[in-house]
Design an enzyme around this catalytic site. Structure first.
Site, PDB file in Angstrom:
ATOM      1  CD  GLU B  60      -1.879  -2.341   1.025  1.00  0.00           C
ATOM      2  OE1 GLU B  60      -0.755  -2.758   1.367  1.00  0.00           O
ATOM      3  OE2 GLU B  60      -2.781  -3.105   0.641  1.00  0.00           O
ATOM      4  CG  HIS B 129      -9.882  -7.758   7.465  1.00  0.00           C
ATOM      5  ND1 HIS B 129      -9.102  -8.711   8.053  1.00  0.00           N
ATOM      6  CD2 HIS B 129      -9.490  -7.732   6.176  1.00  0.00           C
ATOM      7  CE1 HIS B 129      -8.279  -9.231   7.155  1.00  0.00           C
ATOM      8  NE2 HIS B 129      -8.494  -8.652   6.010  1.00  0.00           N
TER       9      HIS B 129
HETATM   10  C1  LIG Z   1      -1.489  -4.812   3.743  1.00  0.00           C
HETATM   11  C2  LIG Z   1      -2.453  -5.710   3.095  1.00  0.00           C
HETATM   12  N1  LIG Z   1      -2.868  -5.458   1.837  1.00  0.00           N
HETATM   13  C3  LIG Z   1      -3.753  -6.270   1.241  1.00  0.00           C
HETATM   14  C4  LIG Z   1      -4.254  -7.356   1.879  1.00  0.00           C
HETATM   15  C5  LIG Z   1      -5.260  -8.236   1.202  1.00  0.00           C
HETATM   16  N2  LIG Z   1      -4.714  -9.555   0.964  1.00  0.00           N
HETATM   17  C6  LIG Z   1      -4.997 -10.585   1.764  1.00  0.00           C
HETATM   18  S1  LIG Z   1      -4.190 -11.955   1.345  1.00  0.00           S
HETATM   19  C7  LIG Z   1      -3.448 -11.199   0.048  1.00  0.00           C
HETATM   20  C8  LIG Z   1      -2.510 -11.966  -0.826  1.00  0.00           C
HETATM   21  C9  LIG Z   1      -1.330 -12.461  -0.097  1.00  0.00           C
HETATM   22  O1  LIG Z   1      -0.546 -13.216  -0.949  1.00  0.00           O
HETATM   23  P1  LIG Z   1       0.673 -14.090  -0.461  1.00  0.00           P
HETATM   24  O2  LIG Z   1       1.499 -13.319   0.499  1.00  0.00           O
HETATM   25  O3  LIG Z   1       1.333 -14.613  -1.664  1.00  0.00           O
HETATM   26  O4  LIG Z   1       0.016 -15.272   0.378  1.00  0.00           O
HETATM   27  P2  LIG Z   1      -1.006 -16.404  -0.100  1.00  0.00           P
HETATM   28  O5  LIG Z   1      -2.381 -15.867   0.130  1.00  0.00           O
HETATM   29  O6  LIG Z   1      -0.744 -16.705  -1.527  1.00  0.00           O
HETATM   30  O7  LIG Z   1      -0.752 -17.558   0.795  1.00  0.00           O
HETATM   31  C10 LIG Z   1      -3.838  -9.881  -0.037  1.00  0.00           C
HETATM   32  C11 LIG Z   1      -3.408  -8.925  -1.079  1.00  0.00           C
HETATM   33  C12 LIG Z   1      -3.814  -7.577   3.195  1.00  0.00           C
HETATM   34  N3  LIG Z   1      -4.262  -8.618   3.922  1.00  0.00           N
HETATM   35  N4  LIG Z   1      -2.926  -6.758   3.772  1.00  0.00           N
END
Ligand SMILES: Cc1ncc(C[n+]2csc(CCOP(=O)(O)OP(=O)(O)O)c2C)c(N)n1
Lengths: 371, 326
Positions: B60, B129
Site C-alpha cells: 500500500e 478488517h
Molecule cells: C497490507 C495488506 N494489503 C492487502 C491485503 C489483502 N490480501 C490478503 S491476502 C493477500 C494476498 C497475499 O498473498 P501471499 O502473500 O502470496 O500469500 P497467499 O495468500 O498466496 O498464501 C492480499 C493482497 C492484506 N491482507 N494486507
C-alpha cells in the site's frame, strides 16, 4: 560454479517416490507417520471447512491445500520452544504444536470455548503458551515482528529462534524489506520461510516481482537464500533444519523459498478459474505433496493402501463429530466484549458494559444484536 | 430512473471519468484482471487496458506513493485500497505527503488523487478488517473526505472527487456495495461539502453518514409508528462539513442524535456533537446524544460484532433520551 541467481531447487523425493539415502534427512518412522497423518487430517478437514462455509456454518476460510508438506515440514524441523509467526495458511503448524481439533474448531467458530474469545478470524489461530503468534491480517507485518522476537531471544541468551511464514505476495511489503534488513544487520536467529504458492490472490509471481526468484533476495540483505521443493516433505524439513541449526549456532538468518502451489481458492470468497487454467492446476495436482509423501513412505515400507483407506475414514469421522460438538457450544457472552482492551476494565468500559447489559437484559430483554 | 447498486454506481462514475479524461488512471491490488476485490472495477481493465488500470504488487505504501508521484507529473490517479484498514500502511504517504505538498510548496504542487475503498465494519472480519477510520483522515487539513451512502450520492460524489484538484479520501463500505437505488442516466455531479436530508422530520434530528444510514432509516420508521417524526441528515461530505445543513435541522427539531460507526473518542460524531452543542445551544431541548461503535476493537463472533455497532434499537434508545421518554 553454481549460478547464484538461480539457486538449485533442493529436492529429496525423486519422481519414483524414492529418496537417495545420502540426502534423505533423519526422521524417525513414528514421526514420519505422525506428519503424514497430520497432512491428511488437514487436507480432509479443509475440504469439510469449505463445504461448511458454503452452508453458512462458518464465516470464512482460507485453505492451504497443496501446501500441507511445506508448512508442516517447516514447523516439524524446529523445536517447540521456538517462535512461530504465521501468515494464515498454516493450520497444520498449530495442530502440530498440540492444539486439539476441538480447540481449532472453537477458534474457527469463535465460540465461547475459543481461547481467543471469538475475537479473531478463522485461520488466525494462535497460542502464546505455544509461542505461536496469531496471524496479523495486514500482509507482511509479522515479518519484522518475528525478527524482534528472535533479537529478544538473543539478547536474553535464550536458545530460541523464530520461524516466520509468509507468501510470495508478502515479499512486496515493507515488512519483508524491514525484516530481512534488520535480521541481516543484527544477525538475528530467524528463518524467513516464504511459501511461494505462485499467486497472491489472482496476481501471479511474475507480476509481484521482477526477480528471477525469491531466494536470491536474501543475498541483498546479507543472508543465504535457499530454494526448496515445497511439495517434498523431507526436502523442506532438511532445509529448515539446516537454517535452524545455523541460527542456533550464531550463524544468523536464512531466507527459504519453498516452491509450491495453492491448489485451492485463495479463500472461501475466491474463484481461481477467473485467473488461471484448469490445466495448470492439473499439472500441479500431479505433484500433490500428500501423494508424493505417500509414495515415499510406501517405498520405505511404512505405509499400505488399506491403512490409508482406514485412516481417511477415521479422520473423517473424527472431524465430523468434533465439529458437530463444537457447533453446539454457545457463542461468547456480549459482556466479554469489553475485556482485554486494556490489562484491566477501565471505568468507561465498565460504564459501556453496563449500558449494553441494560439494553440486552433490561426491561423487555431487548437485544440490539437481534435486529 | 434505472435502479442500480452502489457498486455499479461507483463503476459508472470511474468509467465516465476515464472516458472523459485520459489522465485518469486506476491502480491498486486486484483492480485489473480480477476486476477488483469487490468487483467495483469490473470491465474497466478490458476497456482501458493495462496502462490505465494497473494491478500492483502488495504494498500500500508503494502504490500510494507512486500515485502521488504520478499526480505531480500530471496524471489523476484513483487509488483503490482493498480496505481502509490496509491504508494504514500508506497513511504516511497520505497525511505526510499528499495532504501537505500543496501547502509545503507554497501552492505550487498539486496532488489530485482519489483514495477509495471500503471502510468500516462488514461481517465476519474481526478487528484488523473492520475499522471505521474516517476521523483519521478527516482530522487532517489538506484532505477532502467523502462518505456517500446511496448509489446516487456515490456516483455523483465520485465524479466530483475525480475532478477535484485536492487529494480526496473516498469512503465506501463492503455492506453498501450491494445496496440499490435510483441513479439517473444523464450525467450529474453531487457537490462536495453538501449534506442531504434523507428524511424530513420535525421532532428530532438524526445526523449520520455511511452505512449507519440504514439503521437510522429503520429507527425512523419505527419511531414514526410511535408518532415521532425524525429528520435524517446524511452528511455525505465529512471534510468540508456542511455545518449549515446540520444547524438548520437541529434548530427546527431542537433535539439531536449523532450516529457514527467509528469509535467515540475524537470522531466525526463527537466533533459534530460538539459543534451542535456549541452552535445550537439556545435551540436544544436536550443534550446531544452520540451513538457510536462501542469503544473496543471489533470481535469476530457474529453476535458480538453486531452488539458492537450502532443499530436501530440503540438509535431509538438515544432518541428516547433526548425526548425524555421513559
Ligand atoms: C497490507 C495488506 N494489503 C492487502 C491485503 C489483502 N490480501 C490478503 S491476502 C493477500 C494476498 C497475499 O498473498 P501471499 O502473500 O502470496 O500469500 P497467499 O495468500 O498466496 O498464501 C492480499 C493482497 C492484506 N491482507 N494486507
Amino acid at each position: 560454479m553454481p549460478d547464484l541467481y538461480k539457486p538449485e531447487i533442493i529436492s529429496v523425493i525423486n519422481d519414483d517416490g524414492y529418496a537417495d539415502p545420502a540426502v534423505d534427512p533423519e526422521i524417525s518412522n513414528d514421526d514420519l507417520l505422525k506428519y503424514y497423518r497430520l497432512m491428511l487430517l488437514v487436507r480432509i478437514m479443509e475440504e469439510n471447512l469449505l463445504d461448511w462455509q458454503r452452508q453458512g456454518r462458518i464465516g470464512f476460510y482460507a485453505p492451504c491445500t497443496g501446501q500441507e508438506a511445506c508448512h508442516i515440514a517447516a514447523a516439524a524441523a524446529i523445536e517447540d520452544r521456538d517462535w512461530i509467526f504465521a501468515q494464515y495458511r498454516e493450520p497444520g503448524a498449530i495442530l502440530l504444536r498440540g492444539w486439539p481439533l476441538r480447540t481449532f474448531f472453537a477458534q474457527t467458530l469463535g465460540n465461547s470455548e475459543d481461547i481467543m474469545k471469538g475475537r479473531q478470524m478463522p485461520d488466525h489461530f494462535g497460542d502464546p503458551e505455544m509461542r505461536f503468534v496469531t496471524p496479523s491480517s495486514p500482509i507482511g507485518t509479522q515479518i519484522s515482528q518475528a525478527v524482534g522476537a528472535a533479537m529478544a531471544a538473543k539478547l536474553k541468551g535464550d536458545d530460541v529462534i523464530s520461524l516466520v511464514y509468509f507468501g510470495d505476495g508478502a515479499t512486496s511489503s515493507s515488512g519483508f524489506h524491514d525484516g530481512l534488513n534488520f535480521a541481516g544487520v543484527f544477525k538475528a536467529p530467524v528463518i524467513f520461510f516464504c511459501q511461494n504458492n505462485q499467486y497472491a490472490i489472482s496476481l501471479p509471481l511474475e507480476k509481484q516481482t521482477a526477480s528471477e526468484n525469491i531466494a536470491i533476495k536474501g543475498q541483498a540483505y546479507g543472508m543465504e537464500g535457499i530454494r526448496v521443493d515445497g511439495n517434498d516433505f523431507p526436502a523442506v524439513y532438511k532445509a529448515v533444519k539446516y537454517a535452524a541449526d545455523k541460527a542456533r549456532n550464531g550463524g544468523g538468518p536464512t531466507l527459504i523459498e519453498a516452491v509450491t502451489y495453492r491448489l485451492g481458492p485463495h479463500s472461501s470468497s475466491d474463484d481461481p478459474s477467473r485467473y488461471r487454467t484448469r490445466d495448470e492446476e492439473k499439472q500441479w495436482w500431479q505433484k500433490d505433496p500428500i501423494v508424493r509423501f505417500e509414495n515415499y513412505l510406501r517405498n520405505k515400507g511404512l505405509l499400505q493402501d488399506d491403512y490409508i483407506e482406514s485412516l481417511r475414514a477415521s479422520l473423517q469421522t473424527t472431524i465430523s463429530e468434533t465439529f458437530r460438538e463444537a457447533e453446539m457450544v454457545e457463542p461468547p457472552h456480549p459482556e466479554t466484549l469489553f475485556d482485554d482492551v486494556y490489562d484491566h476494565l477501565t471505568w468507561n468500559l465498565e460504564e459501556q458494559k453496563q449500558e449494553l447489559i441494560h439494553y440486552a437484559l433490561g426491561e423487555g430483554g431487548r437485544c440490539p444484536w437481534q435486529i | 430512473m434505472p435502479i442500480i447498486t452502489y457498486r455499479e454506481a461507483l463503476r459508472h462514475a470511474m468509467d465516465e471519468e476515464m472516458a472523459r479524461d485520459g489522465k485518469v488512471i486506476l491502480l491498486g491490488e486486484e483492480v485489473a484482471q480480477y476486476q477488483g476485490a469487490y468487483k467495483v472495477s469490473q470491465g474497466l481493465w478490458e476497456k482501458y487496458g493495462s496502462k490505465r488500470v494497473i494491478d500492483t504488487p502488495i504494498t500500500e505504501e508503494g502504490f500510494t506513493g507512486a500515485a502521488i508521484g504520478a499526480a505531480m507529473a500530471g496524471l489523476r490517479p484513483i487509488v483503490e485500497w482493498m480496505t481502509f484498514n490496509f491504508s494504514l500502511q500508506a497513511i504516511d504517504q497520505v497525511i505526510n505527503n499528499a495532504a501537505k505538498y500543496r501547502y509545503m510548496s507554497g501552492g505550487q504542487i498539486k496532488t489530485p488523487i482519489v483514495f477509495r475503498g471500503p471502510n468500516g465494519p462488514a461481517e465476519y472480519l474481526a478487528s484488523q478488517h473492520s475499522q471505521a477510520l474516517q476521523s483519521f483522515y478527516a482530522h487532517c487539513p489538506g484532505l477532502v473526505v467523502l462518505a456517500p451512502a446511496t448509489p446516487y450520492d456515490a456516483k455523483g460524489l465520485l465524479k466530483s472527487a475525480i475532478r477535484d484538484d485536492n487529494p480526496v479520501v473516498f469512503l465506501e463500505g463492503e455492506m453498501m456495495y450491494a445496496w440499490k437505488g435510483e441513479v439517473p442516466e444523464e450525467e450529474y455531479l453531487v457537490p462536495i461539502g453538501k449534506a442531504d436530508i434523507k428524511r424530513p422530520g420535525k421532532d428530532v434530528s438524526l445526523i449520520v453518514h455511511s452505512k449507519p444510514l440504514k439503521a437510522a432509516q429503520d429507527a425512523a420508521a419505527e419511531l414514526a409508528k410511535a408518532g415521532i417524526d425524525a429528520e435524517i441528515v446524511d452528511l455525505r461530505s465529512l471534510r468540508p462539513l456542511d455545518e449549515k445543513a446540520i444547524y438548520d435541522s437541529v434548530k427546527k427539531t431542537g433535539r439531536c442524535v449523532v450516529i457514527d460507526e467509528s469509535w467515540p473518542v475524537a470522531s466525526i460524531g463527537s466533533w459534530v456533537a460538539w459543534l451542535v452543542s456549541k452552535n445550537c445551544f439556545d435551540y436544544l431541548d436536550a443534550p446531544v446524544e452520540l451513538v457510536s461503535s462501542e469503544d473496543v476493537p471489533m470481535p469476530y463472533n457474529h453476535r458480538l460484532e453486531l452488539a458492537v455497532q450502532p443499530s436501530a434499537p440503540k438509535i431509538i434508545e438515544a432518541v428516547k433520551k433526548v425526548m425524555y421518554l421513559g
